[in-house]
Design a protein around this motif. Structure first.
Motif, PDB file in Angstrom:
ATOM      1  N   GLU C  74       0.828  -1.206   0.000  1.00 37.27           N
ATOM      2  CA  GLU C  74       0.000   0.000   0.000  1.00 37.27           C
ATOM      3  C   GLU C  74       0.869   1.265   0.000  1.00 37.27           C
ATOM      4  N   TYR C  75       1.904   1.278   0.810  1.00 39.87           N
ATOM      5  CA  TYR C  75       2.800   2.446   0.869  1.00 39.87           C
ATOM      6  C   TYR C  75       3.476   2.652  -0.481  1.00 39.87           C
ATOM      7  N   ASP C  76       3.875   1.536  -1.113  1.00 41.69           N
ATOM      8  CA  ASP C  76       4.548   1.632  -2.405  1.00 41.69           C
ATOM      9  C   ASP C  76       3.598   2.200  -3.458  1.00 41.69           C
ATOM     10  N   GLU C  77       2.391   1.655  -3.470  1.00 43.10           N
ATOM     11  CA  GLU C  77       1.423   2.101  -4.481  1.00 43.10           C
ATOM     12  C   GLU C  77       1.066   3.578  -4.302  1.00 43.10           C
ATOM     13  N   ALA C  78       0.903   3.981  -3.048  1.00 37.08           N
ATOM     14  CA  ALA C  78       0.516   5.367  -2.775  1.00 37.08           C
ATOM     15  C   ALA C  78       1.721   6.305  -2.910  1.00 37.08           C
ATOM     16  N   GLY C  79       2.894   5.727  -3.106  1.00 35.81           N
ATOM     17  CA  GLY C  79       4.093   6.555  -3.243  1.00 35.81           C
ATOM     18  C   GLY C  79       4.374   7.383  -2.001  1.00 35.81           C
ATOM     19  N   ARG C  80       4.248   6.758  -0.856  1.00 39.77           N
ATOM     20  CA  ARG C  80       4.523   7.452   0.397  1.00 39.77           C
ATOM     21  C   ARG C  80       6.023   7.731   0.526  1.00 39.77           C
ATOM     22  N   GLY C  81       6.362   8.646   1.404  1.00 38.46           N
ATOM     23  CA  GLY C  81       7.764   8.991   1.617  1.00 38.46           C
ATOM     24  C   GLY C  81       8.502   7.942   2.430  1.00 38.46           C
ATOM     25  N   PHE C  82       7.739   7.014   2.982  1.00 39.86           N
ATOM     26  CA  PHE C  82       8.368   5.932   3.742  1.00 39.86           C
ATOM     27  C   PHE C  82       8.006   4.589   3.140  1.00 39.86           C
ATOM     28  N   GLN C  83       8.816   3.617   3.460  1.00 35.35           N
ATOM     29  CA  GLN C  83       8.587   2.256   3.006  1.00 35.35           C
ATOM     30  C   GLN C  83       8.592   1.339   4.207  1.00 35.35           C
ATOM     31  N   LEU C  84       7.870   0.250   4.094  1.00 36.42           N
ATOM     32  CA  LEU C  84       7.989  -0.795   5.103  1.00 36.42           C
ATOM     33  C   LEU C  84       8.794  -1.908   4.437  1.00 36.42           C
ATOM     34  N   ARG C  85       9.969  -2.176   4.971  1.00 35.60           N
ATOM     35  CA  ARG C  85      10.837  -3.158   4.315  1.00 35.60           C
ATOM     36  C   ARG C  85      11.171  -4.306   5.244  1.00 35.60           C
ATOM     37  N   GLN C  86      11.263  -5.481   4.629  1.00 33.80           N
ATOM     38  CA  GLN C  86      11.675  -6.657   5.368  1.00 33.80           C
ATOM     39  C   GLN C  86      13.170  -6.829   5.147  1.00 33.80           C
ATOM     40  N   VAL C  87      13.929  -6.630   6.193  1.00 35.25           N
ATOM     41  CA  VAL C  87      15.378  -6.779   6.107  1.00 35.25           C
ATOM     42  C   VAL C  87      15.785  -7.891   7.064  1.00 35.25           C
ATOM     43  N   ALA C  88      17.082  -8.124   7.144  1.00 40.62           N
ATOM     44  CA  ALA C  88      17.555  -9.161   8.053  1.00 40.62           C
ATOM     45  C   ALA C  88      16.964  -8.914   9.438  1.00 40.62           C
ATOM     46  N   GLY C  89      16.310  -9.891   9.955  1.00 41.78           N
ATOM     47  CA  GLY C  89      15.812  -9.770  11.324  1.00 41.78           C
ATOM     48  C   GLY C  89      14.395  -9.254  11.436  1.00 41.78           C
ATOM     49  N   GLY C  90      13.847  -8.720  10.357  1.00 39.97           N
ATOM     50  CA  GLY C  90      12.457  -8.314  10.483  1.00 39.97           C
ATOM     51  C   GLY C  90      12.059  -7.112   9.659  1.00 39.97           C
ATOM     52  N   TRP C  91      11.045  -6.393  10.183  1.00 46.31           N
ATOM     53  CA  TRP C  91      10.420  -5.302   9.456  1.00 46.31           C
ATOM     54  C   TRP C  91      10.727  -3.965  10.120  1.00 46.31           C
ATOM     55  N   ARG C  92      10.904  -2.953   9.275  1.00 43.85           N
ATOM     56  CA  ARG C  92      11.199  -1.620   9.807  1.00 43.85           C
ATOM     57  C   ARG C  92      10.795  -0.575   8.770  1.00 43.85           C
TER      58      ARG C  92
END
Lengths: 308, 211, 211
Positions: C74-92
């Motif tokens: 949803e954040y990606d589609e709406a082109g928000r200034g933030f992203q929710l990313r899954q990196v090593a160890g989890g989400w941030r």
């Protein structure tokens, strides 16, 4: 003795007054955030009686206030006790005014007392306003407590961009700074020396005054207090008011704030008993005049101690 | 104007990094203003004023303010887990209060300790009278406030603000509230404190004090 | 606000957020799972795994993972200034890459190059008492140091150094100075920090200070 629960804020004191509960409970020093000072107490007393701020009402409050101080005994934080004494002196003034023959308000002394009353209530009203606005603060803080600000470390790519920090000092200066930072700070105080003064007894001071007055017959307040200072002066003033009530002295004062002349009208022999309304019962152990309790530790601990 | 003033404040600061692809906000190849603001606010750890945001995004302050408000409204309407709030002179992301129970255990700084009644009252006097000495606060409250004031300073709600004018080194220390105080109350600034006047009775109602 | 007015009447009864009253996510009285996740992720510093998020929200891991993915999309589609990313160890939460130029500029413009006196003093206490918890530093400094410590960490002068011994996961984080700090001071090691003794007041002066 009426026992009050000072948990009540002024407006609701009536509903929450607990009569006859354990006095040990109600007059603890560490009333902490529930109750702290003379203004708080005065407002509680006034609210409890749902009184108009009239002289008659005030006399009731005065009696209860003085009884409260008396009942508090040696348990009081000396700092607070001193503040109490000042307010008590004002109230006793007002109580003394009540003893004057009625309908003689032209007397300048009476006027001064009425002014003292107005001043006291102006201060009470001011305090009450801050007390109420403090409740608004508490409400706002409670509303905010569930919101947490985002405060996270910067993503490494941006943290790396932060300008080099200028420390602006070398190892020696840094060590000096560390020494300063690690040195315990002096506890800020405002001339609390007087709090270490030994407990003063109004009754004892009255005895001193009686001896002196029987000898000199007439004198001034200045002369009567020439050999003392601080709380002792207050004690002698209170003792004088008590002697006045006993009819042992009369006052003359030409101008407000002018020299206070005192004339002995009492008997030349025998004990003159003054009520020891202001005196604390003898302390259970010696040395109550020692360390002043840390105010804030008492308050902090009472946070967790609170029940209900 | 702002830029100049800001640089004047930090003469030592010379940005050297080349910002290659700034482009123009809203261009086809650049992010929209709202997007840029969201990104910037993601890295701040204290409220940021709209002036600085306007400077960084090179947009008029009005427009930035408008964008911030519309973002805040959008988050509220969508019932997001976060809010954009204007507090203590700036903007900052907060969690939504309804989610407090879930957030608590992740918050490093822990629960804010509750203030005592004495501390609250002292704080109120400082807030309305600042800068103010301990002696003045004591006079208003009718009790010694040394200990309570120390507690408030320790909690970061009150700070020293110099000494009483004309009294030199020995003068009384003056106290004022901090921006943390504003944040704790959710206020934008001191001027948002509720008016004290309504709490003071009218002269003719003084007799009704107790009712 | 009714809530506020109510509290104003009972300053002594500040509501504490009751974990027991969590209810069920998505109930009428609780936030939706997505909302709770957004709130949690807004305040976490380290990436959080979906297992822990599932545990805290009391939902199946699958469902949590699903919600996280839908939020990210949803954040990606709406082109928000933030992203929710899954990196090593989890989400941030991270800033969106297209906004990097603005964030960079903000970081360069909005930050001071010089440490505040408060930050310097905190740094000094950490240097001579390391490894040390924030609570200990606070106690020495007499003020809350949470914000200042974060600044020092962001500036690479101080870093985390595990947790207080024997206290496990819940123990206080300990801090120590970094090698970057030593470089800035021109020292090869912590043992080269000057001895404090010559700078400390004589014993009798300490007595004076205490009085």
């Amino acid at each position: 003795m009426t026992v009050l629960d000072y948990r009540a804020d002024v407006g609701r004191a009536e509903e929450t007054v607990h009569e006859g509960t354990s006095s040990a409970d109600a007059f603890r020093v560490d009333l902490g955030d529930l109750f702290e000072g003379p203004f708080d107490l005065l407002l509680s007393l006034i609210a409890k009686h749902k009184l108009d701020v009239t002289e008659v009402a005030l006399s009731k409050v005065t009696d209860e206030f003085i009884a409260h101080i008396k009942a508090a005994g040696p348990e009081w934080d000396l700092g607070q006790a001193t503040e109490f004494l000042v307010v008590a002196a004002t109230l006793l003034d007002l109580k003394a005014a009540r003893l004057l023959p009625s309908g003689e308000v032209e007397d300048e002394e009476d006027l001064a007392l009425l002014e003292a009353r107005d001043l006291l209530f102006a201060r009470l009203l001011q305090y009450r306003a801050y007390k109420q606005v403090a409740a608004v603060f508490a409400g706002r803080m409670a509303a905010e407590v569930g919101r947490f600000p985002r405060a996270v470390s910067m993503e490494p790519q941006f943290a790396g961009l932060l300008p080099e920090v200028l420390l602006g000092l070398g190892p020696q200066e840094f060590a000096a700074l560390a020494a300063r930072a690690l040195t315990p700070r002096p506890v800020p105080t405002v001339g609390m020396d007087h709090l270490h003064a030994p407990t003063v007894s109004v009754r004892e001071q009255a005895a001193v005054l009686v001896t002196s007055l029987r000898r000199s017959r007439t004198t001034t307040f200045r002369q009567l207090t020439a050999d003392c200072e601080g709380v002792l002066v207050v004690a002698r003033f209170l003792a004088l008011l008590e002697l006045y009530r006993e009819g042992a002295v009369v006052f003359e004062q030409a101008d407000p704030l002018g020299e206070l002349h005192i004339r002995w009208t009492g008997s030349d022999e025998g004990d003159v008993e003054v009520e020891d309304e202001f005196d604390e019962p003898p302390p259970p152990v010696a040395g109550t005049s020692g360390d002043v309790p840390e105010n804030d530790t008492a308050q902090e601990s009472s946070d967790s101690d609170r029940t209900g | 104007m702002t830029e100049q003033a800001d640089h004047a404040d930090h003469p030592e600061h010379q940005p050297e990094v080349q910002l290659a692809h700034l482009g123009h906000l809203g261009d086809d190849d650049g992010p929209a203003l709202r997007t840029a603001l969201e990104a910037i606010l993601m890295v701040v750890d204290e409220p940021v004023g709209e002036m600085l945001l306007a400077q960084v995004t090179e947009r008029p302050t009005d427009e930035v303010l408008e964008a911030l408000r519309s973002l805040a409204a959008e988050y509220d309407e969508a019932g997001r887990g976060f809010q954009l709030r204007q507090v203590a002179g700036g903007w900052r992301f907060y969690t939504r209060a309804t989610c407090a129970a879930y957030v608590e255990r992740f918050v490093l700084d822990g629960q804010q300790a509750r203030l005592t009644q004495a501390a609250l009252e002292t704080l109120a006097v400082v807030a309305y009278r600042q800068p103010v000495s301990r002696a003045r606060v004591s006079a208003v409250r009718g009790v010694n406030v040394d200990g309570v004031m120390r507690t408030l300073v320790n909690r970061g709600l009150v700070e020293e603000a110099g000494r009483e004018a004309g009294t030199g080194e020995g003068g009384s220390i003056l106290y004022q509230t901090t921006s943390h105080f504003l944040e704790r109350l959710g206020l934008r600034g001191i001027d948002e404190l509720p008016d004290l006047a309504p709490f003071l009775p009218e002269l003719d109602t003084v007799d009704d004090l107790a009712n």
